[in-house]
Design a protein around this motif. Structure first.
Motif, PDB file in Angstrom:
ATOM      1  N   ILE A  74       6.568  13.948  13.770  1.00 11.77           N
ATOM      2  CA  ILE A  74       6.985  15.300  13.412  1.00 11.77           C
ATOM      3  C   ILE A  74       8.077  15.267  12.342  1.00 11.77           C
ATOM      4  CG2 ILE A  74       8.188  17.338  14.301  1.00 11.77           C
ATOM      5  CD1 ILE A  74       6.647  17.053  16.870  1.00 11.77           C
ATOM      6  N   GLN A  75       9.045  14.360  12.504  1.00  8.48           N
ATOM      7  CA  GLN A  75      10.121  14.295  11.516  1.00  8.48           C
ATOM      8  C   GLN A  75       9.614  13.792  10.171  1.00  8.48           C
ATOM      9  OE1 GLN A  75      13.615  12.336  12.855  1.00  8.48           O
ATOM     10  NE2 GLN A  75      14.749  12.688  10.976  1.00  8.48           N
ATOM     11  N   LEU A  76       8.701  12.820  10.168  1.00  3.22           N
ATOM     12  CA  LEU A  76       8.169  12.312   8.909  1.00  3.22           C
ATOM     13  C   LEU A  76       7.384  13.382   8.160  1.00  3.22           C
ATOM     14  CD1 LEU A  76       6.980   8.745  10.005  1.00  3.22           C
ATOM     15  CD2 LEU A  76       8.799   9.263   8.377  1.00  3.22           C
ATOM     16  N   ILE A  77       6.526  14.113   8.879  1.00  7.37           N
ATOM     17  CA  ILE A  77       5.711  15.127   8.217  1.00  7.37           C
ATOM     18  C   ILE A  77       6.569  16.306   7.777  1.00  7.37           C
ATOM     19  CG2 ILE A  77       3.784  16.737   8.542  1.00  7.37           C
ATOM     20  CD1 ILE A  77       2.500  14.735  10.362  1.00  7.37           C
ATOM     21  N   SER A  78       7.542  16.697   8.581  1.00  4.32           N
ATOM     22  CA  SER A  78       8.418  17.795   8.165  1.00  4.32           C
ATOM     23  C   SER A  78       9.253  17.412   6.942  1.00  4.32           C
ATOM     24  CB  SER A  78       9.337  18.193   9.319  1.00  4.32           C
ATOM     25  OG  SER A  78      10.149  17.097   9.716  1.00  4.32           O
ATOM     26  N   THR A  79       9.671  16.155   6.866  1.00  7.39           N
ATOM     27  CA  THR A  79      10.373  15.693   5.663  1.00  7.39           C
ATOM     28  C   THR A  79       9.464  15.741   4.439  1.00  7.39           C
ATOM     29  OG1 THR A  79      11.713  14.224   7.045  1.00  7.39           O
ATOM     30  CG2 THR A  79      11.692  13.787   4.672  1.00  7.39           C
ATOM     31  N   ALA A  80       8.199  15.349   4.634  1.00  2.00           N
ATOM     32  CA  ALA A  80       7.245  15.421   3.521  1.00  2.00           C
ATOM     33  C   ALA A  80       7.026  16.860   3.060  1.00  2.00           C
ATOM     34  CB  ALA A  80       5.917  14.794   3.940  1.00  2.00           C
ATOM     35  N   VAL A  81       7.017  17.822   3.997  1.00  2.00           N
ATOM     36  CA  VAL A  81       6.856  19.236   3.627  1.00  2.00           C
ATOM     37  C   VAL A  81       8.011  19.694   2.748  1.00  2.00           C
ATOM     38  CG1 VAL A  81       6.804  21.585   4.532  1.00  2.00           C
ATOM     39  CG2 VAL A  81       5.452  19.814   5.630  1.00  2.00           C
ATOM     40  N   VAL A  91       9.982  17.841   0.864  1.00  2.00           N
ATOM     41  CA  VAL A  91       9.998  17.139  -0.420  1.00  2.00           C
ATOM     42  C   VAL A  91       8.918  17.686  -1.349  1.00  2.00           C
ATOM     43  CG1 VAL A  91       9.623  14.904  -1.519  1.00  2.00           C
ATOM     44  CG2 VAL A  91      11.023  15.056   0.539  1.00  2.00           C
ATOM     45  N   LEU A  92       7.734  18.002  -0.784  1.00  2.00           N
ATOM     46  CA  LEU A  92       6.618  18.455  -1.615  1.00  2.00           C
ATOM     47  C   LEU A  92       6.691  19.936  -1.974  1.00  2.00           C
ATOM     48  CD1 LEU A  92       3.673  16.613   0.175  1.00  2.00           C
ATOM     49  CD2 LEU A  92       4.702  16.022  -2.024  1.00  2.00           C
ATOM     50  N   MET A  93       7.517  20.708  -1.286  1.00  3.69           N
ATOM     51  CA  MET A  93       7.530  22.161  -1.508  1.00  3.69           C
ATOM     52  C   MET A  93       7.880  22.547  -2.950  1.00  3.69           C
ATOM     53  SD  MET A  93       9.425  25.018   0.843  1.00  3.69           S
ATOM     54  CE  MET A  93       8.610  24.359   2.297  1.00  3.69           C
ATOM     55  N   PRO A  94       8.915  22.000  -3.570  1.00  8.51           N
ATOM     56  CA  PRO A  94       9.189  22.417  -4.964  1.00  8.51           C
ATOM     57  C   PRO A  94       8.223  21.826  -5.986  1.00  8.51           C
ATOM     58  CG  PRO A  94      10.768  20.775  -4.262  1.00  8.51           C
ATOM     59  CD  PRO A  94       9.940  21.093  -3.062  1.00  8.51           C
ATOM     60  N   MET A  95       7.610  20.693  -5.686  1.00  3.73           N
ATOM     61  CA  MET A  95       6.746  20.017  -6.655  1.00  3.73           C
ATOM     62  C   MET A  95       5.288  20.453  -6.539  1.00  3.73           C
ATOM     63  SD  MET A  95       8.316  16.146  -6.587  1.00  3.73           S
ATOM     64  CE  MET A  95       7.913  15.945  -4.852  1.00  3.73           C
ATOM     65  N   MET A  96       4.753  20.430  -5.316  1.00  8.58           N
ATOM     66  CA  MET A  96       3.348  20.765  -5.081  1.00  8.58           C
ATOM     67  C   MET A  96       3.258  21.734  -3.902  1.00  8.58           C
ATOM     68  SD  MET A  96       1.464  17.075  -5.654  1.00  8.58           S
ATOM     69  CE  MET A  96       2.650  16.174  -4.678  1.00  8.58           C
ATOM     70  N   PRO A  97       3.396  23.032  -4.156  1.00  4.79           N
ATOM     71  CA  PRO A  97       3.393  23.995  -3.042  1.00  4.79           C
ATOM     72  C   PRO A  97       2.092  23.995  -2.240  1.00  4.79           C
ATOM     73  CG  PRO A  97       4.211  24.998  -5.065  1.00  4.79           C
ATOM     74  CD  PRO A  97       3.639  23.680  -5.446  1.00  4.79           C
ATOM     75  N   THR A  98       0.964  23.803  -2.918  1.00  3.38           N
ATOM     76  CA  THR A  98      -0.314  23.820  -2.198  1.00  3.38           C
ATOM     77  C   THR A  98      -0.410  22.655  -1.224  1.00  3.38           C
ATOM     78  OG1 THR A  98      -1.361  24.818  -4.134  1.00  3.38           O
ATOM     79  CG2 THR A  98      -2.816  23.885  -2.461  1.00  3.38           C
ATOM     80  N   VAL A  99      -0.077  21.474  -1.690  1.00  6.12           N
ATOM     81  CA  VAL A  99      -0.087  20.299  -0.806  1.00  6.12           C
ATOM     82  C   VAL A  99       0.917  20.463   0.322  1.00  6.12           C
ATOM     83  CG1 VAL A  99       0.226  17.800  -0.714  1.00  6.12           C
ATOM     84  CG2 VAL A  99      -0.844  18.853  -2.716  1.00  6.12           C
ATOM     85  N   ALA A 109       1.789  23.291   1.699  1.00 10.92           N
ATOM     86  CA  ALA A 109       1.231  24.234   2.673  1.00 10.92           C
ATOM     87  C   ALA A 109       0.203  23.546   3.570  1.00 10.92           C
ATOM     88  CB  ALA A 109       0.595  25.416   1.946  1.00 10.92           C
ATOM     89  N   LEU A 110      -0.626  22.697   2.970  1.00 11.63           N
ATOM     90  CA  LEU A 110      -1.601  21.956   3.782  1.00 11.63           C
ATOM     91  C   LEU A 110      -0.893  21.003   4.753  1.00 11.63           C
ATOM     92  CD1 LEU A 110      -4.286  21.100   1.056  1.00 11.63           C
ATOM     93  CD2 LEU A 110      -4.390  22.875   2.826  1.00 11.63           C
ATOM     94  N   THR A 111       0.178  20.384   4.289  1.00  8.63           N
ATOM     95  CA  THR A 111       0.947  19.503   5.168  1.00  8.63           C
ATOM     96  C   THR A 111       1.602  20.299   6.289  1.00  8.63           C
ATOM     97  OG1 THR A 111       1.410  18.157   3.213  1.00  8.63           O
ATOM     98  CG2 THR A 111       2.644  17.655   5.196  1.00  8.63           C
ATOM     99  N   MET A 112       2.016  21.541   5.988  1.00  5.21           N
ATOM    100  CA  MET A 112       2.592  22.393   7.021  1.00  5.21           C
ATOM    101  C   MET A 112       1.570  22.705   8.115  1.00  5.21           C
ATOM    102  SD  MET A 112       5.180  24.147   8.175  1.00  5.21           S
ATOM    103  CE  MET A 112       6.326  24.381   6.812  1.00  5.21           C
ATOM    104  N   ILE A 113       0.329  22.898   7.737  1.00  2.00           N
ATOM    105  CA  ILE A 113      -0.724  23.141   8.733  1.00  2.00           C
ATOM    106  C   ILE A 113      -0.890  21.918   9.638  1.00  2.00           C
ATOM    107  CG2 ILE A 113      -3.187  23.582   9.036  1.00  2.00           C
ATOM    108  CD1 ILE A 113      -3.126  25.184   6.450  1.00  2.00           C
ATOM    109  N   ILE A 114      -0.868  20.731   9.022  1.00  2.49           N
ATOM    110  CA  ILE A 114      -0.940  19.501   9.820  1.00  2.49           C
ATOM    111  C   ILE A 114       0.246  19.394  10.769  1.00  2.49           C
ATOM    112  CG2 ILE A 114      -0.952  16.982   9.686  1.00  2.49           C
ATOM    113  CD1 ILE A 114      -2.391  17.206   7.034  1.00  2.49           C
ATOM    114  N   LEU A 115       1.426  19.807  10.285  1.00  2.00           N
ATOM    115  CA  LEU A 115       2.626  19.775  11.128  1.00  2.00           C
ATOM    116  C   LEU A 115       2.490  20.716  12.322  1.00  2.00           C
ATOM    117  CD1 LEU A 115       5.529  18.831  11.596  1.00  2.00           C
ATOM    118  CD2 LEU A 115       6.279  20.665  10.086  1.00  2.00           C
ATOM    119  N   LEU A 116       1.941  21.907  12.098  1.00  2.00           N
ATOM    120  CA  LEU A 116       1.747  22.846  13.207  1.00  2.00           C
ATOM    121  C   LEU A 116       0.750  22.302  14.225  1.00  2.00           C
ATOM    122  CD1 LEU A 116       1.660  26.243  11.262  1.00  2.00           C
ATOM    123  CD2 LEU A 116       3.544  25.281  12.590  1.00  2.00           C
TER     124      LEU A 116
END
Length: 227
Positions: free
Chosen positions: A172-179, A181-189, A191-198
């Motif tokens: 959970i911490q690894l994926i939330s950190t990835a969300v 980090v990727l939010m300002p660079m690749m918002p679409t990716v 968002a998909l990572t956020m779905i995986i986190l949920l």
């Protein structure tokens, strides 16, 4: 100060005093209290129904002597479930990620089942060390193997619970950190990572309840062998 992903598993302290005991006392405040009302509300009725079904599943294979453990086993299961679920909330600490706590619960209860078997039926308890019909040359080896497996049981109980919860929290911490980090660079990716986190969070909720049930179920199986 360099932080690591494992810092979340450190026992929190306040003024140098560990707060692990306070975290363990919190679940007891959430349990329903007995009342003088004739009728219970929906929450209490649902909890009573869940307790009844769980007790029936755990105690069904045992004889009458093992039924005296039902209150302690159910209290332990609800305590573990509550601590595991509370640990998924933000800014909280999960005591069950500590191996010392899990072994502190597993070793005394396992030892109690073994001592009960040696006191009530010593022949049958010692008979588990040597299966019937074993060839004579294999008798010493099997006795050593069965003895080692007997003493590994509490270690397996504690390590299983600790490893499953620790792995889930790290994911959970690894994926939330990835969300983040990727939010300002690749918002679409992101968002998909956020779905995986949920989805992973829902999985961890199920794991938190299942691991508490497995912990108590294995204890009941050890008890079933000795009553």
């Amino acid at each position: 100060m360099n932080l690591s992903f494992f810092d979340q598993f450190l026992s929190p302290t306040l003024f140098g005093l560990p707060l692990m005991g306070l975290a363990m006392l919190l679940p007891w405040l959430l349990f329903p209290k007995p009342t003088n009302r004739w009728l219970n509300n929906r929450l209490t009725t649902t909890q009573t129904w869940v307790f009844g079904v769980s007790v029936k599943q755990l105690m069904l294979p045992m004889n009458t002597k093992g039924h005296s453990w039902s209150l302690m086993l159910m209290s332990l299961m609800m305590f573990l479930i509550t601590m595991n679920l509370l640990g998924l909330l933000p800014y909280t600490f999960t005591p069950t990620t500590q191996l010392s706590l899990n072994l502190g619960l597993a070793i005394p209860l396992w030892l109690a089942t073994v001592l009960m078997g040696l006191r009530n039926q010593p022949t049958a308890a010692l008979g588990h060390m040597l299966p019937e019909g074993t060839p004579t040359p294999l008798i010493p080896i099997l006795i050593i193997i069965e003895t080692i497996s007997l003493f590994i049981r509490p270690l397996a109980l504690g390590v299983r619970l600790t490893a499953n919860l620790t792995a889930g929290h790290l994911l959970i911490q690894l994926i939330s950190t990835a969300v983040l980090v990727l939010m300002p660079m690749m918002p679409t990716v992101s968002a998909l990572t956020m779905i995986i986190l949920l989805l992973l969070t829902l999985l961890e909720i199920a794991v938190a309840m299942i691991q508490a049930y497995v912990f108590v179920l294995l204890l009941s199986l050890y008890l079933q062998e000795n009553v």
